[in-house]
Scaffold this motif. Structure first.
Motif, short mmCIF file in Angstrom:
data_model
loop_
_atom_site.label_atom_id
_atom_site.label_comp_id
_atom_site.label_asym_id
_atom_site.label_seq_id
_atom_site.Cartn_x
_atom_site.Cartn_y
_atom_site.Cartn_z
N HIS B 45 -11.63 17.80 56.12
CA HIS B 45 -10.93 18.85 55.37
C HIS B 45 -9.69 19.31 56.12
CE1 HIS B 45 -13.36 19.44 51.92
NE2 HIS B 45 -14.47 19.53 52.63
N ARG B 55 1.54 16.92 48.41
CA ARG B 55 0.74 16.61 47.23
C ARG B 55 1.22 15.33 46.59
NH1 ARG B 55 -2.71 19.88 44.53
NH2 ARG B 55 -2.20 18.91 42.55
N LEU B 63 1.92 12.09 33.39
CA LEU B 63 2.75 12.74 32.37
C LEU B 63 3.58 11.72 31.62
CD1 LEU B 63 3.73 15.42 31.09
CD2 LEU B 63 5.48 15.50 32.86
N LEU B 67 3.33 11.02 27.63
CA LEU B 67 4.46 11.14 26.70
C LEU B 67 4.73 9.81 26.00
CD1 LEU B 67 6.88 13.36 28.83
CD2 LEU B 67 5.56 14.04 26.83
N GLY B 90 -4.27 10.38 -0.25
CA GLY B 90 -4.70 11.77 -0.40
C GLY B 90 -3.57 12.73 -0.72
N LYS B 92 -0.73 13.01 0.56
CA LYS B 92 0.02 13.45 1.74
C LYS B 92 1.36 12.71 1.80
CE LYS B 92 -3.48 15.88 3.22
NZ LYS B 92 -4.23 15.81 1.96
N PRO B 93 2.31 13.23 2.57
CA PRO B 93 3.56 12.51 2.74
C PRO B 93 3.31 11.14 3.40
CG PRO B 93 3.66 14.69 3.74
CD PRO B 93 2.26 14.45 3.35
N SER B 96 3.86 12.39 8.34
CA SER B 96 4.07 13.76 8.78
C SER B 96 3.39 13.84 10.15
CB SER B 96 3.45 14.74 7.79
OG SER B 96 2.12 15.04 8.18
N ILE B 98 1.16 15.67 11.01
CA ILE B 98 -0.16 16.30 10.97
C ILE B 98 -1.28 15.30 10.70
CG2 ILE B 98 -1.57 18.02 9.79
CD1 ILE B 98 1.05 19.55 9.30
N PHE B 99 -1.18 14.55 9.57
CA PHE B 99 -2.38 13.76 9.23
C PHE B 99 -2.68 12.66 10.25
CE2 PHE B 99 0.79 11.11 7.12
CZ PHE B 99 0.33 9.84 7.42
N PHE B 101 -2.29 12.91 13.42
CA PHE B 101 -2.27 13.50 14.76
C PHE B 101 -3.38 12.96 15.66
CE2 PHE B 101 -2.58 16.54 18.14
CZ PHE B 101 -1.25 16.73 18.45
N PRO B 102 -4.61 12.73 15.14
CA PRO B 102 -5.64 12.16 16.02
C PRO B 102 -5.20 10.86 16.69
CG PRO B 102 -6.65 12.99 14.03
CD PRO B 102 -5.17 13.10 13.82
#
Lengths: 424, 180
Positions: B45, B55, B63, B67, B90, B92-93, B96, B98-99, B101-102
């Protein structure tokens, strides 16, 4: 002479000012709320609910944090845990702050002022009364005044009781230094975690979700847990900053403690985003009107233009409450440098309040247009600020009043040395 | 000198106790050496600090990977759903944020893990099958009860004789010249 005597002479005056500010804030917010009650205007009454919610969520977050630390047998946060135990002293006073809302809901002649479903004659958008509403009748087994009355009492009994038990186990151990108190705290926490999880979930169903009682979300309890944890951790960071610069944690609260608290803040930033986005994502994808209306009133006016809540959601929640803390807390230096860490803690607390606004305040007022309602736009009123500051003053007073009741850190805790010498 | 010329790799000194090697490391650090290392049988230690090791910058690779993964996800879902084979699903656009995103999220995690894993390989100079210190006769005992300090010849402060006396001044025993 010594820091402790200095605190004894200084402590009560700070506590007195906190209580004074508390009374002034609550006095103003209470007057506004009373006017609102007389004029049948719910907005000033919602200010009171908001002021309560800000500090209540911090308290619930801290309660969960302490229990999680007990259950995991965490050694590093022992010196921090004692400060949170002091903060839990605010719970009985939070119950008192909630009392006026409870009385309006259960005993006044305008029970539907806050929670519309409590008033059978409340007119819904579309001109129907609550008593004629099919959806109300199918939820009536849960959403009825009698059950609500006992539920709310039960919630506060559990929160105040768990707080008292955890404080007792920790404080008594100083005079009675046996290991049994550590085991008791551990066991009570193990039982208390599921109990408080259920109680808090149902409480936020009642307090916040039932504000739009047509709507339902299984994520809602978890959302509140996530945002409470963020608020509780941020408040912990603020408390530890001030106690370590001018209080009894000077020289005890070190870089490694900040790093671990920072990592927890980061983890719950991601967790909050995960939960909040999931709720939105599932409703958006399923696209069922009985769920989407909740987000619709937070986005669109009757004329199909975006309203102010859309901006609050996009810039306040997505950018302010998630993206900024997320990228900020990625960096090691921002977590261990005291003033940088303090900044993001205040930032998170500010946007936590915005999150509560977003979840509590948008509501529909009956209007003569194509959808039958107008959405109340986002606004920050003086009564909001007075209520938040006022309840805060009472909570800070309760915290300061609790400080002399126990040693600054739990000196008899078996793991206290590990916490004092905590390093990366 | 007419046989195959061997280059000097560095000097190795052995220490018997943890405090001895810890304080020796502090002095090597303060003497301004940069290319040097300590070999211990178990983690010590605070040795990083005593050696002046900063570090790791590995998180930057994480990162960058994250990205890159996020952008890959965006590009992939846009290419598939909005460009190559536009399809309404469905209501949807076409695309987008959002849909799908997963997908963005999962690829962020995956590429961040790749960035960390391969970044670690690059930073450590892996894969590497041999290191000149393996030739040191006491290297095996550095996995057991000995602490070794190695100062490499590539360090600008290195000087075979001066560094030798510097190491013995620190209390190092059995100072050996390692060749490669």
């Amino acid at each position: 002479m010594s820091p402790s005597t200095d605190q004894q002479t200084k402590g009560p005056s700070v506590a007195f000012f906190a209580l004074l500010i508390g009374f002034l804030g609550l006095g103003f917010a209470g007057y506004q709320g009373y006017q609102g009650f007389l004029l049948n205007d719910s907005r000033p009454v919602m200010s009171w609910l908001l002021g309560f919610s800000v500090w209540f969520s911090i308290g619930v977050g801290m309660l969960f944090i302490i229990m999680i630390w007990h259950v995991f047998g965490a050694s590093w946060p022992i010196i921090i845990r004692r400060q949170l135990e002091h903060a839990l002293a605010a719970f009985p006073y939070l119950a008192l702050v909630f009392l006026p809302l409870f009385l309006i809901a259960c005993f006044s002649n305008k029970p539907g002022l806050i929670w519309h479903w409590l008033d059978p004659e409340y007119i819904l958008p579309g001109g129907q009364m609550v008593s004629e509403d099919v959806l109300y009748h199918s939820k009536e087994a849960f959403l009825n005044k009698g059950f609500f009355f006992y539920r709310v009492i039960g919630y506060f009994v559990v929160w105040c009781g768990m707080s008292a038990i955890l404080r007792h186990c920790s404080f008594v151990q100083e005079k009675d230094p046996v290991l049994a108190w550590t085991h008791r705290a551990h066991n009570f926490s193990a039982a208390g975690l599921p109990l408080c999880a259920v109680v808090t979930t149902f409480a936020v169903f009642d307090f916040y979700m039932s504000l739009s009682y047509h709507w339902f979300s299984t994520m809602y309890g978890v959302w509140f847990f996530a945002t409470s944890m963020r608020a509780g951790l941020a408040a912990t960071v603020v408390i530890c900053y001030f106690l370590s610069t001018r209080g009894h944690l000077k020289g005890l609260y070190n870089k490694a403690h900040r790093y671990d608290l920072g990592s927890l803040c980061f983890a719950f930033t991601v967790f909050w985003a995960y939960i909040s986005f999931c709720q939105y994502f599932l409703i958006y994808n399923a696209n069922i009107p009985e769920e989407t209306f909740w987000y619709n009133i937070r986005e669109l006016n009757a004329n199909w233009e975006q309203n102010t809540w859309w901006l609050v959601g996009l810039w306040g929640l997505v950018a302010g409450y998630f993206l900024v803390p997320f990228f900020y807390l990625l960096f090691y230096k921002n977590k261990v440098t005291p003033h940088r860490f303090l900044f993001i803690a205040f930032w998170i607390l500010a946007f936590h309040i915005i999150d509560l606004y977003y979840n509590i305040l948008p509501s529909q007022t009956v209007a003569d247009n194509v959808v039958g309602y107008v959405v109340n736009e986002f606004s920050i009123t003086l009564a909001d600020i007075a209520a938040i500051v006022g309840v805060g003053g009472v909570c800070v007073w309760a915290f300061l009043k609790s400080l002399p009741k126990a040693a600054p850190i739990p000196i008899r805790d078996p793991r206290i040395n590990l916490s004092i010498h905590h390093h990366e | 000198m007419d046989t195959v010329e061997k280059k000097i790799f560095g000097l190795v000194a052995a220490f018997k106790t943890t405090p001895a090697v810890y304080h020796a490391a502090e002095k090597v650090r303060d003497a301004g050496f940069k290319k040097w290392d300590v070999f211990t049988p178990f983690p010590v230690h605070g040795l990083d600090h005593a050696m002046g090791v900063k570090r790791s910058t590995l998180p930057r690779m994480t990162l960058c990977g994250g990205l890159l993964g996020f952008m890959t996800g965006c590009l992939m879902t846009w290419y598939m759903n909005a460009y190559d084979y536009p399809l309404i699903v469905g209501g949807k656009p076409f695309w987008s944020p959002i849909f799908p995103f997963p997908v963005h999220y999962e690829l962020t995690i995956l590429f961040a893990a790749f960035g960390t894993f391969f970044g670690m390989f690059i930073y450590n100079g892996l894969p590497r099958h041999h290191h000149p210190i393996f030739d040191h006769p006491r290297f095996a005992s550095a996995m057991d009860d000995t602490f070794l300090v190695l100062i490499e010849a590539e360090d600008p402060h290195f000087d075979a004789e001066k560094t030798h006396s510097f190491l013995s001044g620190l209390g190092g025993q059995d100072i050996t010249l390692i060749e490669q």
